[in-house]
Design a protein around this motif. Structure first.
Motif, PDB file in Angstrom:
ATOM      1  N   ASP A 155       0.820  -1.221   0.000  1.00  0.00           N
ATOM      2  CA  ASP A 155       0.000   0.000   0.000  1.00  0.00           C
ATOM      3  C   ASP A 155       0.848   1.263   0.000  1.00  0.00           C
ATOM      4  N   ALA A 156       2.117   1.166   0.418  1.00  0.00           N
ATOM      5  CA  ALA A 156       2.992   2.342   0.529  1.00  0.00           C
ATOM      6  C   ALA A 156       3.919   2.510  -0.671  1.00  0.00           C
ATOM      7  N   PHE A 157       3.817   1.668  -1.689  1.00  0.00           N
ATOM      8  CA  PHE A 157       4.688   1.808  -2.861  1.00  0.00           C
ATOM      9  C   PHE A 157       4.500   3.188  -3.483  1.00  0.00           C
ATOM     10  N   PRO A 158       5.521   3.732  -4.172  1.00  0.00           N
ATOM     11  CA  PRO A 158       5.525   5.142  -4.564  1.00  0.00           C
ATOM     12  C   PRO A 158       4.488   5.591  -5.589  1.00  0.00           C
ATOM     13  N   SER A 159       3.957   4.682  -6.386  1.00  0.00           N
ATOM     14  CA  SER A 159       2.926   5.087  -7.338  1.00  0.00           C
ATOM     15  C   SER A 159       1.710   4.184  -7.176  1.00  0.00           C
ATOM     16  N   VAL A 160       0.544   4.758  -7.364  1.00  0.00           N
ATOM     17  CA  VAL A 160      -0.706   4.038  -7.163  1.00  0.00           C
ATOM     18  C   VAL A 160      -0.769   2.804  -8.063  1.00  0.00           C
ATOM     19  N   CYS A 161      -0.324   2.935  -9.302  1.00  0.00           N
ATOM     20  CA  CYS A 161      -0.401   1.803 -10.233  1.00  0.00           C
ATOM     21  C   CYS A 161       0.463   0.629  -9.799  1.00  0.00           C
ATOM     22  N   SER A 162       1.473   0.873  -8.977  1.00  0.00           N
ATOM     23  CA  SER A 162       2.346  -0.215  -8.540  1.00  0.00           C
ATOM     24  C   SER A 162       1.930  -0.834  -7.212  1.00  0.00           C
ATOM     25  N   CYS A 163       0.845  -0.357  -6.632  1.00  0.00           N
ATOM     26  CA  CYS A 163       0.343  -0.929  -5.376  1.00  0.00           C
ATOM     27  C   CYS A 163      -0.490  -2.171  -5.682  1.00  0.00           C
ATOM     28  N   VAL A 164       0.179  -3.156  -6.266  1.00  0.00           N
ATOM     29  CA  VAL A 164      -0.481  -4.394  -6.685  1.00  0.00           C
ATOM     30  C   VAL A 164       0.441  -5.558  -6.366  1.00  0.00           C
ATOM     31  N   GLY A 165      -0.128  -6.593  -5.779  1.00  0.00           N
ATOM     32  CA  GLY A 165       0.611  -7.814  -5.520  1.00  0.00           C
ATOM     33  C   GLY A 165      -0.183  -9.016  -5.999  1.00  0.00           C
ATOM     34  N   VAL A 166       0.529 -10.078  -6.364  1.00  0.00           N
ATOM     35  CA  VAL A 166      -0.125 -11.303  -6.837  1.00  0.00           C
ATOM     36  C   VAL A 166       0.619 -12.512  -6.285  1.00  0.00           C
ATOM     37  N   ARG A 167      -0.143 -13.522  -5.930  1.00  0.00           N
ATOM     38  CA  ARG A 167       0.467 -14.793  -5.559  1.00  0.00           C
ATOM     39  C   ARG A 167      -0.419 -15.921  -6.073  1.00  0.00           C
ATOM     40  N   LEU A 168       0.166 -17.081  -6.138  1.00  0.00           N
ATOM     41  CA  LEU A 168      -0.535 -18.273  -6.564  1.00  0.00           C
ATOM     42  C   LEU A 168      -0.748 -19.143  -5.339  1.00  0.00           C
ATOM     43  N   ARG A 169      -1.993 -19.446  -5.061  1.00  0.00           N
ATOM     44  CA  ARG A 169      -2.300 -20.292  -3.903  1.00  0.00           C
ATOM     45  C   ARG A 169      -1.947 -21.749  -4.211  1.00  0.00           C
ATOM     46  N   ARG A 170      -1.876 -22.530  -3.189  1.00  0.00           N
ATOM     47  CA  ARG A 170      -1.557 -23.966  -3.340  1.00  0.00           C
ATOM     48  C   ARG A 170      -2.525 -24.665  -4.289  1.00  0.00           C
ATOM     49  N   ASP A 171      -3.789 -24.238  -4.293  1.00  0.00           N
ATOM     50  CA  ASP A 171      -4.781 -24.887  -5.157  1.00  0.00           C
ATOM     51  C   ASP A 171      -4.725 -24.374  -6.593  1.00  0.00           C
ATOM     52  N   GLY A 172      -3.770 -23.474  -6.879  1.00  0.00           N
ATOM     53  CA  GLY A 172      -3.602 -22.962  -8.241  1.00  0.00           C
ATOM     54  C   GLY A 172      -4.389 -21.707  -8.550  1.00  0.00           C
ATOM     55  N   THR A 173      -5.202 -21.228  -7.614  1.00  0.00           N
ATOM     56  CA  THR A 173      -5.949 -19.997  -7.862  1.00  0.00           C
ATOM     57  C   THR A 173      -5.053 -18.789  -7.591  1.00  0.00           C
ATOM     58  N   TRP A 174      -5.348 -17.722  -8.259  1.00  0.00           N
ATOM     59  CA  TRP A 174      -4.588 -16.481  -8.130  1.00  0.00           C
ATOM     60  C   TRP A 174      -5.205 -15.631  -7.030  1.00  0.00           C
ATOM     61  N   HIS A 175      -4.348 -15.008  -6.233  1.00  0.00           N
ATOM     62  CA  HIS A 175      -4.793 -14.077  -5.185  1.00  0.00           C
ATOM     63  C   HIS A 175      -4.138 -12.729  -5.453  1.00  0.00           C
ATOM     64  N   PHE A 176      -4.938 -11.677  -5.393  1.00  0.00           N
ATOM     65  CA  PHE A 176      -4.440 -10.328  -5.665  1.00  0.00           C
ATOM     66  C   PHE A 176      -4.640  -9.416  -4.462  1.00  0.00           C
ATOM     67  N   HIS A 177      -3.735  -8.464  -4.336  1.00  0.00           N
ATOM     68  CA  HIS A 177      -3.914  -7.355  -3.407  1.00  0.00           C
ATOM     69  C   HIS A 177      -3.736  -6.085  -4.230  1.00  0.00           C
ATOM     70  N   ALA A 178      -4.791  -5.318  -4.335  1.00  0.00           N
ATOM     71  CA  ALA A 178      -4.766  -4.063  -5.102  1.00  0.00           C
ATOM     72  C   ALA A 178      -5.712  -3.082  -4.411  1.00  0.00           C
ATOM     73  N   PRO A 179      -5.248  -2.456  -3.327  1.00  0.00           N
ATOM     74  CA  PRO A 179      -6.132  -1.627  -2.508  1.00  0.00           C
ATOM     75  C   PRO A 179      -6.681  -0.398  -3.224  1.00  0.00           C
ATOM     76  N   ARG A 180      -5.999   0.052  -4.258  1.00  0.00           N
ATOM     77  CA  ARG A 180      -6.442   1.255  -4.969  1.00  0.00           C
ATOM     78  C   ARG A 180      -7.045   0.905  -6.329  1.00  0.00           C
ATOM     79  N   GLY A 181      -7.352  -0.367  -6.502  1.00  0.00           N
ATOM     80  CA  GLY A 181      -7.959  -0.799  -7.754  1.00  0.00           C
ATOM     81  C   GLY A 181      -6.936  -0.915  -8.865  1.00  0.00           C
ATOM     82  N   LEU A 182      -7.440  -1.144 -10.059  1.00  0.00           N
ATOM     83  CA  LEU A 182      -6.574  -1.388 -11.214  1.00  0.00           C
ATOM     84  C   LEU A 182      -6.740  -0.355 -12.316  1.00  0.00           C
TER      85      LEU A 182
END
Length: 190
Positions: free
Chosen positions: A123-150
């Motif tokens: 959430d503290a990254f320097p630009s709003v567009c870069s406040c995005v994270g992604v990971r792959l869960r064990r079951d293969g589904t994607w999980h995102f964190h994007a508090p300011r949207g896309l």
């Protein structure tokens, strides 16, 4: 939900990122994400109809482990990830976001409060567009964190997020990005 489906579909174009997501599941890092540049730049490359991995400087793997804030613990993770990814043609930059407050002021001249979570760090990254994270869960589904949207990410808008990062960091990133993606819309620091 449609925005996250679109993001997943776009990120899937970057075979290196997808492979790193698969491998990262095996590291068993707490609250990990691939974040910032590798996510943002993959999206912009695909939007510009370029190779999805073109020009990506490094792939940021962030996690949060407050159980051991010593450098040795983080260094062990860095070395483990480097060894597991040495067959890939990219650098994976690993950071324990629970430790950022220990070195941030020396590097950037501003104090940084400790982050309680990986998400708080993103959430503290320097630009709003870069406040995005992604990971792959064990079951293969994607999980995102994007508090300011896309919206900024897909709109190729670089907007300052002046909560923590200094102006110079934002402006340097924006200038570097403009050399690769000249159609970005860079907003000035407030």
């Amino acid at each position: 939900m449609a925005d996250f489906d679109r993001l997943r579909d776009v990120l899937a174009h970057n075979e290196i990122l997808v492979e790193l997501l698969r491998r990262a599941r095996e590291f068993d890092l707490p609250h990990w994400y691939f974040a910032a540049g590798c996510v943002v730049q993959t999206v912009w490359n695909v939007l510009d109809e370029r190779d999805a991995a073109r020009g990506i400087k490094d792939y940021d793997l962030v996690y949060h482990d407050a159980a051991d804030l010593g450098w040795d613990a983080e260094d062990r993770v860095i070395r483990t990830v480097a060894a597991a990814c040495d067959d890939l043609p990219v650098e994976v930059e690993v950071r324990n976001e629970a430790r950022v407050h220990l070195w941030y002021e020396a590097k950037f001249g501003l104090p940084c409060p400790p982050y309680a979570t990986t998400e708080a760090a993103i959430d503290a990254f320097p630009s709003v567009c870069s406040c995005v994270g992604v990971r792959l869960r064990r079951d293969g589904t994607w999980h995102f964190h994007a508090p300011r949207g896309l919206g900024d990410l897909f709109g190729m808008v670089v907007r300052p997020n002046p909560g923590l990062a200094p102006r110079e960091v934002y402006e340097a990133k924006a200038a570097r990005w403009l050399t690769q993606w000249p159609r970005l819309w860079v907003l000035p620091w407030p």
